[in-house]
Write a protein that holds these residues in place. Sequence first.
Motif, short mmCIF file in Angstrom:
data_model
loop_
_atom_site.label_atom_id
_atom_site.label_comp_id
_atom_site.label_asym_id
_atom_site.label_seq_id
_atom_site.Cartn_x
_atom_site.Cartn_y
_atom_site.Cartn_z
N TRP A 158 0.87 -1.36 0.02
CA TRP A 158 -0.06 0.14 -0.17
C TRP A 158 0.32 1.14 -0.02
N PHE A 159 2.21 1.22 0.94
CA PHE A 159 2.47 2.06 0.77
C PHE A 159 3.36 2.71 -0.22
N PHE A 160 3.90 1.24 -0.59
CA PHE A 160 4.89 1.81 -2.32
C PHE A 160 3.86 2.15 -3.32
N LYS A 161 2.47 1.28 -3.24
CA LYS A 161 1.76 2.33 -4.21
C LYS A 161 1.46 3.80 -3.99
N GLY A 162 0.92 4.30 -3.05
CA GLY A 162 0.47 5.58 -2.16
C GLY A 162 2.04 6.48 -2.19
N LEU A 163 3.02 6.71 -1.91
CA LEU A 163 3.98 7.23 -2.50
C LEU A 163 4.66 7.10 -3.85
N GLY A 164 4.26 6.13 -4.25
CA GLY A 164 4.35 6.30 -5.93
C GLY A 164 3.37 7.24 -6.89
N GLU A 165 2.67 7.32 -6.19
CA GLU A 165 1.29 8.22 -7.28
C GLU A 165 1.81 9.69 -7.01
N LEU A 166 2.44 9.60 -5.77
CA LEU A 166 3.22 11.52 -5.67
C LEU A 166 4.25 11.92 -5.62
N MET A 167 5.15 10.63 -6.21
CA MET A 167 6.85 11.53 -6.01
C MET A 167 7.24 9.57 -6.90
N ILE A 168 8.27 9.78 -7.88
CA ILE A 168 8.52 9.22 -8.65
C ILE A 168 9.67 7.78 -7.03
N THR A 169 8.99 7.00 -7.83
CA THR A 169 9.41 5.89 -6.18
C THR A 169 10.22 4.45 -6.43
N LYS A 170 11.06 4.41 -5.79
CA LYS A 170 11.64 2.52 -6.06
C LYS A 170 11.67 1.59 -5.12
N CYS A 171 11.65 0.22 -5.41
CA CYS A 171 11.15 -0.53 -3.83
C CYS A 171 12.74 -0.58 -4.05
N VAL A 172 13.89 -0.53 -3.29
CA VAL A 172 14.62 -1.13 -2.94
C VAL A 172 15.41 -2.76 -2.30
N GLY A 173 14.01 -3.02 -1.91
CA GLY A 173 13.84 -4.34 -0.89
C GLY A 173 13.46 -3.99 0.15
N VAL A 174 12.91 -5.41 0.88
CA VAL A 174 12.41 -5.75 2.30
C VAL A 174 13.11 -6.77 2.52
N LEU A 175 13.20 -6.19 3.77
CA LEU A 175 14.78 -7.19 4.50
C LEU A 175 13.36 -7.90 5.78
N GLY A 176 13.51 -9.14 5.39
CA GLY A 176 12.43 -10.01 6.13
C GLY A 176 13.05 -11.62 6.70
N PRO A 177 12.01 -12.19 6.84
CA PRO A 177 12.55 -13.71 7.31
C PRO A 177 12.57 -14.67 6.09
#
Length: 240
Positions: A213-232
Motif C-alpha cells: 500500500w505504501f509503495f503504491k501510494g508514495l509512487g502516486e506522489l513521486m517517482i518511487t523505487k522499492c530497493v528491497g524488503v528485509l525480512g525472514p
Amino acid sequence: AELDPKLVSEARALEVQYMYKLKVYVEATWAEMQALGCKPIPTRWLDTDKGDATNPEIRSRAVAQETKRRSSIAATDIAATFAATPPLEGVRLLLSLATSGNYGVPDELRRVLGFYDISRAHFHSPVRRDIFIIPPKEDTSIKTGLARLLKAMYGTRDAGQCFDNFAESSMSTLGFVTGVFNPCIYYHKDRNAVCVRHGDDFVLLADRSTQGWFFKGLGELMITKCVGVLGPCKAKGDQQ
C-alpha cells in the motif's frame, strides 16, 4: 575517467525530459526577473558513471550554481537552508522491532522493513521563493535563455528544505503523523506503521500488505523505487 560522449548526450537528453515531465521550470523574461529583484543563476551538468568500464551507466544531473553571493537568501540565514536528518536511534529502533518484536506473529502479519528510494527527489518539490536560472543549452525550447523555477533544483541552497516540506505533506496525505521530536520520523496509527526518512530514502516498518500500500501510494506522489524488503521469508521475496 573519460566518458563516452554519445552516452553523456543521451543521459543529458533524458534529464531534460524529466525536467519537463515534472514541470521543473517555465520560460521567463529578463524584465520579469529584474522586476522581482532577482539575479540569474547559471547551471551546469554533473556527469557520472555509476557503472564500470564493461557496463557503463551514465547519469547526468543539471544543477544550479547558486552561491551565497547570487542567492536571495541571506548568507547568515541558517534557518532558511536547514534540512532535517533523523537520529541514528530511529533506524536502530526499527531494526530492533523488526527482529525481536514479532515472536509468535503469523508471517502475513509480521512487520518487515521496506526500503524505498525517490528518483530525482528535488524535482518533485515546489520552490518557496523566486528563482531564475539560465537553463542548460541542451534545452532548446527556452528561447529567452532564462527560466523561472517551479520546483527545487539540485544546487539551490534550500533544495533540501523544500523536499522536507514536500515529503511531510506527502506522508500526511497517506495518513502519517509527523514526529514531534524529529520531522523525519512518521507514524501511521491505523496501520501500525513507522517510517524513518533520511533525505530521499524511506525505511518503513510495517506488515507486507502495508508495504505494498505504501509503495503504491508514495509512487502516486513521486517517482518511487522499492530497493528491497528485509525480512525472514525468502519465499515471500524478502531479502536477507
